[in-house]
Design a protein around this motif. Structure first.
Motif, PDB file in Angstrom:
ATOM      1  N   HIS A 109     -10.108  14.315  10.285  1.00 30.21           N
ATOM      2  CA  HIS A 109      -9.347  13.149   9.834  1.00 30.21           C
ATOM      3  C   HIS A 109      -8.581  12.562  11.019  1.00 30.21           C
ATOM      4  N   GLN A 110      -9.304  11.822  11.832  1.00 28.10           N
ATOM      5  CA  GLN A 110      -8.722  11.159  12.997  1.00 28.10           C
ATOM      6  C   GLN A 110      -9.205   9.722  13.023  1.00 28.10           C
ATOM      7  N   MET A 111      -8.469   8.884  13.728  1.00 27.13           N
ATOM      8  CA  MET A 111      -8.814   7.466  13.758  1.00 27.13           C
ATOM      9  C   MET A 111      -8.782   6.950  15.186  1.00 27.13           C
ATOM     10  N   THR A 112      -9.737   6.072  15.510  1.00 29.37           N
ATOM     11  CA  THR A 112      -9.746   5.441  16.827  1.00 29.37           C
ATOM     12  C   THR A 112      -8.605   4.433  16.909  1.00 29.37           C
ATOM     13  N   PRO A 113      -7.667   4.617  17.856  1.00 25.63           N
ATOM     14  CA  PRO A 113      -6.546   3.678  17.936  1.00 25.63           C
ATOM     15  C   PRO A 113      -6.988   2.271  18.309  1.00 25.63           C
ATOM     16  N   ASP A 114      -6.174   1.286  17.921  1.00 24.39           N
ATOM     17  CA  ASP A 114      -6.489  -0.125  18.172  1.00 24.39           C
ATOM     18  C   ASP A 114      -6.753  -0.408  19.652  1.00 24.39           C
ATOM     19  N   THR A 115      -5.958   0.208  20.521  1.00 20.75           N
ATOM     20  CA  THR A 115      -6.110  -0.040  21.961  1.00 20.75           C
ATOM     21  C   THR A 115      -7.549   0.218  22.393  1.00 20.75           C
ATOM     22  N   LEU A 116      -8.108   1.337  21.938  1.00 19.42           N
ATOM     23  CA  LEU A 116      -9.477   1.687  22.321  1.00 19.42           C
ATOM     24  C   LEU A 116     -10.490   0.817  21.583  1.00 19.42           C
ATOM     25  N   LEU A 130      -3.560  10.432   1.472  1.00 20.90           N
ATOM     26  CA  LEU A 130      -4.812   9.710   1.724  1.00 20.90           C
ATOM     27  C   LEU A 130      -5.528   9.371   0.411  1.00 20.90           C
ATOM     28  N   ASP A 131      -5.515  10.322  -0.528  1.00 19.52           N
ATOM     29  CA  ASP A 131      -6.108  10.030  -1.844  1.00 19.52           C
ATOM     30  C   ASP A 131      -5.320   8.932  -2.548  1.00 19.52           C
ATOM     31  N   GLY A 132      -4.006   8.935  -2.333  1.00 16.51           N
ATOM     32  CA  GLY A 132      -3.166   7.888  -2.917  1.00 16.51           C
ATOM     33  C   GLY A 132      -3.485   6.515  -2.342  1.00 16.51           C
ATOM     34  N   ILE A 133      -3.760   6.466  -1.036  1.00 18.36           N
ATOM     35  CA  ILE A 133      -4.145   5.192  -0.400  1.00 18.36           C
ATOM     36  C   ILE A 133      -5.407   4.642  -1.050  1.00 18.36           C
ATOM     37  N   LEU A 134      -6.350   5.531  -1.309  1.00 14.61           N
ATOM     38  CA  LEU A 134      -7.607   5.108  -1.935  1.00 14.61           C
ATOM     39  C   LEU A 134      -7.337   4.431  -3.277  1.00 14.61           C
ATOM     40  N   ILE A 142       0.842  -1.209   0.000  1.00 18.89           N
ATOM     41  CA  ILE A 142       0.000   0.000   0.000  1.00 18.89           C
ATOM     42  C   ILE A 142       0.872   1.252   0.000  1.00 18.89           C
ATOM     43  N   ASN A 143       1.903   1.241   0.831  1.00 19.64           N
ATOM     44  CA  ASN A 143       2.763   2.417   0.985  1.00 19.64           C
ATOM     45  C   ASN A 143       3.483   2.754  -0.321  1.00 19.64           C
ATOM     46  N   GLU A 144       4.055   1.742  -0.975  1.00 18.00           N
ATOM     47  CA  GLU A 144       4.797   1.987  -2.228  1.00 18.00           C
ATOM     48  C   GLU A 144       3.874   2.525  -3.316  1.00 18.00           C
ATOM     49  N   LYS A 145       2.709   1.890  -3.448  1.00 19.88           N
ATOM     50  CA  LYS A 145       1.768   2.342  -4.485  1.00 19.88           C
ATOM     51  C   LYS A 145       1.273   3.764  -4.177  1.00 19.88           C
ATOM     52  N   THR A 146       1.035   4.039  -2.892  1.00 25.30           N
ATOM     53  CA  THR A 146       0.533   5.358  -2.481  1.00 25.30           C
ATOM     54  C   THR A 146       1.555   6.442  -2.796  1.00 25.30           C
ATOM     55  N   ILE A 162      -4.928  -7.401   7.406  1.00 28.82           N
ATOM     56  CA  ILE A 162      -5.269  -6.416   6.370  1.00 28.82           C
ATOM     57  C   ILE A 162      -5.716  -5.108   7.019  1.00 28.82           C
ATOM     58  N   ARG A 163      -6.583  -5.215   8.035  1.00 25.60           N
ATOM     59  CA  ARG A 163      -7.077  -4.001   8.706  1.00 25.60           C
ATOM     60  C   ARG A 163      -5.920  -3.205   9.310  1.00 25.60           C
ATOM     61  N   LYS A 164      -5.004  -3.897   9.989  1.00 23.58           N
ATOM     62  CA  LYS A 164      -3.879  -3.203  10.636  1.00 23.58           C
ATOM     63  C   LYS A 164      -2.981  -2.521   9.610  1.00 23.58           C
ATOM     64  N   ALA A 165      -2.707  -3.200   8.500  1.00 24.33           N
ATOM     65  CA  ALA A 165      -1.838  -2.622   7.469  1.00 24.33           C
ATOM     66  C   ALA A 165      -2.468  -1.354   6.882  1.00 24.33           C
ATOM     67  N   ILE A 166      -3.765  -1.421   6.608  1.00 27.91           N
ATOM     68  CA  ILE A 166      -4.464  -0.244   6.057  1.00 27.91           C
ATOM     69  C   ILE A 166      -4.482   0.873   7.098  1.00 27.91           C
ATOM     70  N   GLN A 167      -4.711   0.498   8.362  1.00 35.21           N
ATOM     71  CA  GLN A 167      -4.754   1.490   9.430  1.00 35.21           C
ATOM     72  C   GLN A 167      -3.437   2.258   9.534  1.00 35.21           C
ATOM     73  N   ILE A 168      -2.307   1.525   9.474  1.00 39.82           N
ATOM     74  CA  ILE A 168      -0.996   2.177   9.594  1.00 39.82           C
ATOM     75  C   ILE A 168      -0.779   3.144   8.426  1.00 39.82           C
ATOM     76  N   ALA A 169      -1.186   2.722   7.235  1.00 38.27           N
ATOM     77  CA  ALA A 169      -1.046   3.594   6.060  1.00 38.27           C
ATOM     78  C   ALA A 169      -1.907   4.850   6.218  1.00 38.27           C
ATOM     79  N   ILE A 170      -3.143   4.672   6.676  1.00 38.70           N
ATOM     80  CA  ILE A 170      -4.044   5.825   6.845  1.00 38.70           C
ATOM     81  C   ILE A 170      -3.524   6.765   7.935  1.00 38.70           C
TER      82      ILE A 170
END
Length: 310
Positions: free
Chosen positions: A74-81, A27-31, A11-15, A54-62
C-alpha cells in the motif's frame, strides 16, 4: 477554501464516519466515501472541479489511510515523480501527440495515482489506458477515482506477470514494485527467471512490459537506484540489449526518499524497431533538488539539448 480542499474535507469526513460506524479501515472508508460521491454526482462538492483537483484530494485522503496501515504494497507514487514521468512522456511523444493520441499501460497501477497524473497532464491525448493491479482494495480505489475524474481506463484485477489480455501499447508507465516474485511456476515463462533462487518481480515486470509494448514504443520506469548493481543485474542488462534501446537514466533527488535504500531513478527504454535507430547517446542526468529553481531550469535545458541532438 480551495476546491481540492473542499473535496478532501468531504471525503475525509465521510471516511471518518464510516471508519467509526462500520468498524473498518480508513482506506475501506475512503472507498465507501467515493462510492457516495459517485451516487451524488449531480450535487457532490467536486462537480465543477478540475480533474487535477479531484485527483489531488483523493490522493491526500489515500495517503492518510496508507499511513494508518503497515502493508508494504500500500504505497503511492508521489506527485513530484508522477509529474516528472509525465514531463518525459510529453517530451518523447511531442510530435506524435500533435497528430495522434497514444495508448498507455501501467502494469502495477495501485490506486492509479501515477497513471492519472500522466493522463491529466496529457489532457485528452490518451486514446486508451489500461491498469493492472493484484490488490483488490487498491484497484477499486483506482476504479472509483477514474470515474470521478472521468478518465477512460480499463482496469484488470490480476497478477500482471500472468497472461494479460492487453494489446501492445505506445507507452508503459510504472513505479516498479520491488522484491522477489513468489510464483516460481509463472517465473519460469520469463527469460529473466533467476537461474538459482527466486526471481526479482521488478525484472519480470520489465520483461512483461516490453512484451506488451509496440515496436518503437517507450517505457518509463521508476526503478530502485541500485537496479544495475544487484546479483541478477548482469542478466537484466544482457536481456535489455536484445530488446530495447536505453534512452535515458535519470537520477532522482535523494531528499525525495526516506532513506538510501528507498532511493529511485527513472529508466526510459525504447523497444527496438527496424524503422528506427538507437540514440546517439544515452541521456544520463540527475534531477536537482526541486526547490532549486535555477538548477531545475538548467536540468530541463539539458534534456532539451539532448533531445535536439539525439
Amino acid at each position: 477554501m480551495e476546491k481540492f480542499e473542499q473535496i478532501f474535507s468531504y471525503i475525509n469526513e465521510k471516511t471518518i464516519n464510516y471508519e467509526q460506524s462500520e468498524n473498518i479501515s480508513f482506506l475501506d472508508g475512503i472507498l465507501l466515501a467515493l462510492e457516495d460521491a459517485l451516487e451524488e454526482k449531480e450535487t457532490w462538492v467536486g462537480k465543477d472541479a478540475t480533474k487535477e483537483d479531484i485527483r489531488k484530494a483523493i490522493q491526500i485522503a489515500i495517503l492518510k489511510g496508507m499511513r494508518k496501515t503497515s502493508q508494504p504494497n500500500h504505497q503511492m507514487t508521489p506527485d513530484t515523480l508522477g509529474l516528472l514521468v509525465g514531463y518525459f512522456v510529453e517530451q518523447f511523444f511531442e510530435v506524435h501527440l500533435k497528430q495522434n493520441e497514444i495508448s498507455i499501460l501501467d502494469p502495477a497501477v495501485g490506486t492509479g495515482n501515477l497513471l492519472f497524473t500522466v493522463m491529466n497532464l496529457l489532457n485528452g491525448k490518451v486514446s486508451a489506458a489500461t491498469g493492472i493491479e493484484v490488490d483488490e482494495l487498491l484497484i477499486r480505489l483506482a476504479a472509483d477515482t477514474a470515474e470521478l475524474i472521468e478518465q477512460p481506463v480499463l482496469l484488470y484485477h490480476q497478477d500482471a506477470l500472468q497472461k494479460m489480455l492487453v494489446d501492445p501499447v505506445d507507452a508503459v508507465v510504472c513505479d516498479l514494485p520491488v522484491g522477489y516474485y513468489p510464483n516460481e511456476d509463472v517465473a519460469l515463462d520469463y527469460e529473466l527467471c533467476a537461474h538459482e533462487g527466486m526471481s526479482y518481480a521488478h525484472h519480470l515486470l520489465i520483461e512483461q512490459s516490453i512484451n506488451h509494448t509496440k515496436e518503437g514504443g517507450l517505457l518509463f520506469f521508476l526503478i530502485p537506484a541500485n537496479l544495475f548493481e544487484t546479483e541478477q543485474a548482469k542478466e537484466l542488462h544482457k536481456f535489455l540489449k536484445t530488446q530495447v534501446w536505453i534512452q535515458a537514466v535519470i537520477q532522482l533527488p535523494e531528499n525525495l526518499f526516506a532513506s538510501k535504500a528507498h532511493e529511485k531513478s527513472m529508466l526510459i527504454l525504447q523497444k527496438q524497431s527496424k524503422q528506427l535507430r538507437a540514440p546517439r547517446e544515452v541521456l544520463l542526468a540527475k534531477v536537482p533538488n526541486m526547490s532549486n529553481k535555477q538548477a531545475l531550469s538548467m536540468f530541463f535545458e539539458k534534456v532539451q539539448m539532448w533531445k535536439e541532438n539525439k
